[in-house]
Design a protein around this motif. Structure first.
Motif, PDB file in Angstrom:
ATOM      1  N   SER A 310       3.748  -3.399  -0.945  1.00 34.94           N
ATOM      2  CA  SER A 310       3.936  -2.366  -2.437  1.00 34.94           C
ATOM      3  C   SER A 310       4.354  -2.705  -3.410  1.00 34.94           C
ATOM      4  CB  SER A 310       5.346  -1.225  -0.796  1.00 34.94           C
ATOM      5  OG  SER A 310       5.655  -0.601  -1.635  1.00 34.94           O
ATOM      6  N   LEU A 311       4.541  -2.402  -4.175  1.00 34.52           N
ATOM      7  CA  LEU A 311       5.026  -3.279  -6.039  1.00 34.52           C
ATOM      8  C   LEU A 311       6.060  -3.282  -5.785  1.00 34.52           C
ATOM      9  CD1 LEU A 311       3.982  -3.355  -8.575  1.00 34.52           C
ATOM     10  CD2 LEU A 311       5.220  -0.844  -8.976  1.00 34.52           C
ATOM     11  N   ASP A 312       6.690  -2.547  -4.337  1.00 35.95           N
ATOM     12  CA  ASP A 312       8.043  -3.050  -4.453  1.00 35.95           C
ATOM     13  C   ASP A 312       8.844  -3.818  -3.461  1.00 35.95           C
ATOM     14  OD1 ASP A 312       7.763  -1.689  -2.252  1.00 35.95           O
ATOM     15  OD2 ASP A 312       9.114   0.142  -2.327  1.00 35.95           O
ATOM     16  N   GLY A 313       7.459  -4.636  -3.081  1.00 37.31           N
ATOM     17  CA  GLY A 313       7.787  -6.039  -1.862  1.00 37.31           C
ATOM     18  C   GLY A 313       7.930  -5.323  -0.670  1.00 37.31           C
ATOM     19  N   LYS A 314       7.836  -4.079  -0.254  1.00 32.21           N
ATOM     20  CA  LYS A 314       8.702  -3.724   1.338  1.00 32.21           C
ATOM     21  C   LYS A 314       6.823  -3.925   1.821  1.00 32.21           C
ATOM     22  CE  LYS A 314      12.084  -1.537   0.593  1.00 32.21           C
ATOM     23  NZ  LYS A 314      13.585  -1.824   1.388  1.00 32.21           N
ATOM     24  N   ILE A 315       7.080  -4.171   2.437  1.00 34.55           N
ATOM     25  CA  ILE A 315       5.795  -4.094   4.204  1.00 34.55           C
ATOM     26  C   ILE A 315       6.305  -2.597   4.890  1.00 34.55           C
ATOM     27  CG2 ILE A 315       4.637  -5.762   6.033  1.00 34.55           C
ATOM     28  CD1 ILE A 315       4.853  -6.831   2.914  1.00 34.55           C
ATOM     29  N   LEU A 316       4.851  -2.207   4.639  1.00 35.17           N
ATOM     30  CA  LEU A 316       4.792  -0.625   5.668  1.00 35.17           C
ATOM     31  C   LEU A 316       3.508  -0.358   6.880  1.00 35.17           C
ATOM     32  CD1 LEU A 316       4.852  -0.077   2.162  1.00 35.17           C
ATOM     33  CD2 LEU A 316       5.778   1.778   3.304  1.00 35.17           C
ATOM     34  N   ILE A 317       3.911  -0.490   7.978  1.00 32.60           N
ATOM     35  CA  ILE A 317       3.131  -0.210   8.821  1.00 32.60           C
ATOM     36  C   ILE A 317       3.345   1.392   9.246  1.00 32.60           C
ATOM     37  CG2 ILE A 317       3.361  -1.359  11.460  1.00 32.60           C
ATOM     38  CD1 ILE A 317       4.595  -3.053  10.762  1.00 32.60           C
ATOM     39  N   TRP A 318       1.697   1.760   9.063  1.00 34.64           N
ATOM     40  CA  TRP A 318       1.586   2.639   9.473  1.00 34.64           C
ATOM     41  C   TRP A 318       0.695   2.762  11.023  1.00 34.64           C
ATOM     42  CZ3 TRP A 318       0.362   1.272   4.292  1.00 34.64           C
ATOM     43  CH2 TRP A 318       1.061   1.585   4.430  1.00 34.64           C
ATOM     44  N   ASP A 319       0.868   3.728  11.968  1.00 30.88           N
ATOM     45  CA  ASP A 319       0.728   3.757  13.570  1.00 30.88           C
ATOM     46  C   ASP A 319      -0.596   5.017  13.331  1.00 30.88           C
ATOM     47  OD1 ASP A 319       0.319   4.973  15.920  1.00 30.88           O
ATOM     48  OD2 ASP A 319       2.123   5.063  16.310  1.00 30.88           O
ATOM     49  N   VAL A 320      -2.052   4.680  13.386  1.00 26.60           N
ATOM     50  CA  VAL A 320      -3.092   5.404  13.349  1.00 26.60           C
ATOM     51  C   VAL A 320      -3.973   5.877  14.551  1.00 26.60           C
ATOM     52  CG1 VAL A 320      -2.664   4.855  10.734  1.00 26.60           C
ATOM     53  CG2 VAL A 320      -4.077   3.259  12.732  1.00 26.60           C
ATOM     54  N   GLN A 321      -2.768   5.326  15.925  1.00 30.32           N
ATOM     55  CA  GLN A 321      -3.318   5.649  16.947  1.00 30.32           C
ATOM     56  C   GLN A 321      -4.485   6.581  17.811  1.00 30.32           C
ATOM     57  OE1 GLN A 321      -1.066   2.411  20.274  1.00 30.32           O
ATOM     58  NE2 GLN A 321       0.278   3.373  18.286  1.00 30.32           N
ATOM     59  N   ILE A 339      -0.158  10.223   6.832  1.00 30.53           N
ATOM     60  CA  ILE A 339       0.397   9.276   7.534  1.00 30.53           C
ATOM     61  C   ILE A 339       1.634   9.048   7.171  1.00 30.53           C
ATOM     62  CG2 ILE A 339      -0.070   8.025   9.012  1.00 30.53           C
ATOM     63  CD1 ILE A 339      -2.491   9.080   9.717  1.00 30.53           C
ATOM     64  N   HIS A 340       3.209   8.850   7.470  1.00 31.49           N
ATOM     65  CA  HIS A 340       3.507   7.771   6.328  1.00 31.49           C
ATOM     66  C   HIS A 340       4.275   6.326   7.588  1.00 31.49           C
ATOM     67  CE1 HIS A 340       4.840  10.848   3.044  1.00 31.49           C
ATOM     68  NE2 HIS A 340       4.204  11.466   4.248  1.00 31.49           N
TER      69      HIS A 340
END
Length: 395
Positions: A310-321, A339-340
């Motif tokens: 992300s532009l703000d440096g965050k690392i995001l994880i999406w559950d797509v199971q 999906i968030h």
């Protein structure tokens, strides 16, 4: 999947799940992963240089980075140590890709010419050059099964190559610069064509024939934000490990998951801040220069999760199971499932431009102005934090 260890302890087999992904934390941060020139009166301050591409070898033992300082650096994933720094001052370097040998890579050039270079990390010398493109290479992928590889360029062509032959063995001419990806079998490849919002799927053995599937990427929710809706600019493509789904990385505030068999738009991934935003006098444009985006979102090896920057440096994880493919014919006006992320981890300062999960070990790497190695925190108190986060996110 075994977690990476740096204390000599035997690795333990584990599978990725929500609790484990919530417990990921930076285990090592390399603050000097990119060289930044010292400030001087004659040199304008253009901000920090960034890592623009990362690559794991097939065994997951090594990680290679390429950066705007025209260096590429090799790291040991098990020990968490920096092994060596090599330079490509004459040609520049972008899109580093391990071949199926852990001692050799291919990479795109950023200056001098638009050639692709085959390099020995062991000897620090070039083994071969692949010339033919008349514009900068913006997408480069090794075949998962053999010594073939594929490149997409600003010259609006896709070229198919073999490491053993310096001339290209296949050529596709397209109406706009393409982004490319192989599926896990190596028998199918996809080509995304920006400005036309089309993704073309080809049979590797019959690439000179028409694509066997043409997918139109259209998000009807964008017209609720602005009209006319802002165009989608695709920066990356990647197939899930089972070949059923296609992840489309984009420069804006959404990525997409498509049905690779029928072309349905399945899901829209939200929650991050798009990497490429440039304000102009007329409007806000989101059309990146390659080398600054395209590797910020990817699957985990089991395709249960998607990790992204992300532009703000965050690392995001999406559950797509639990992806569900819509029934019936493709409906371009159907609203995709939104999906968030299950979590947004604090990463490192600045933009998180590259995020990838190790293909063999339970570790992740993220890169921007710094490089970070991530491991799950197995301490008991981290279990409580993970449970609290899951409660907040709901089932």
């Amino acid at each position: 999947m075994a977690p990476a260890t740096n204390n000599g302890a035997p690795a333990v087999q584990l599978s990725l799940n929500n609790g484990l992904m919530l417990k990921l934390k930076p285990s090592r941060i390399f603050k000097s992963a990119v060289d930044n020139p010292a400030a001087s009166p004659g040199r304008p301050n253009t901000g920090p240089r960034h890592i623009t591409g990362i690559s794991f070898d097939d065994r997951g033992d090594q990680l290679l980075t390429a950066a705007e300082d025209e260096t590429f650096r090799l790291y040991n994933c098990k020990s968490g140590k920096h092994l060596k720094t090599l330079q490509s001052k004459k040609y520049g370097i972008d899109l580093p890709r391990f071949t199926h040998k852990s001692t050799a890579i291919i990479h795109a050039s950023t200056k001098e010419d638009d050639g692709i270079r085959y390099h020995s990390l062991h000897d620090n010398k070039y083994l071969s050059y692949f010339k033919g493109h008349k514009g900068r290479v913006i997408s480069l992928e090794m075949s998962p099964i053999d010594d073939g590889f594929m490149s997409g360029s600003l010259d609006k062509t896709v070229r198919l190559w073999d490491l053993r032959v310096p001339t290209c063995r296949g050529l596709l001419t397209l109406p706009a610069p393409p982004v490319i990806a192989y599926d896990a079998s190596g028998l199918v490849f996809a080509v995304a064509v920006n400005n036309y919002s089309r993704i073309l799927l080809y049979d590797q053995a019959n690439y000179d024939k028409a694509p066997f599937l043409v997918i139109t990427l259209e998000d009807p929710t964008l017209s609720l934000i602005s009209y006319p809706p802002r165009p989608i600019y695709m920066t990356s493509l990647s197939f899930s490990s089972n070949g059923k789904y296609l992840l489309v990385g984009c420069s804006g505030d959404a990525h997409y998951i498509l049905d690779a068999f029928g072309g349905h738009l399945i899901a829209k991934l939200e929650g991050h801040v798009g990497l490429e935003r440039r304000s102009t006098a007329a409007s806000l444009t989101i059309q990146p220069d390659k080398g600054c985006s395209g590797e910020e979102v990817s699957w985990t090896p089991d395709s249960k999760f998607i990790v992204g920057g992300s532009l703000d440096g965050k690392i995001l994880i999406w559950d797509v199971q639990d992806l569900q493919v819509p029934a019936g014919p493709v409906n371009l006006k159907a609203t995709p499932r939104q999906i968030h992320p299950i979590v947004a981890h604090d990463g490192h300062p600045g933009i998180s431009r590259c995020v990838k999960f190790n293909p063999r070990y339970g570790m992740m790497a993220s890169a921007g102005a710094e490089l970070a190695f991530w491991l799950p925190d197995m301490a008991p108190e981290s279990d409580e934090v993970a449970r609290d986060l899951l409660k907040k996110k709901g089932p």
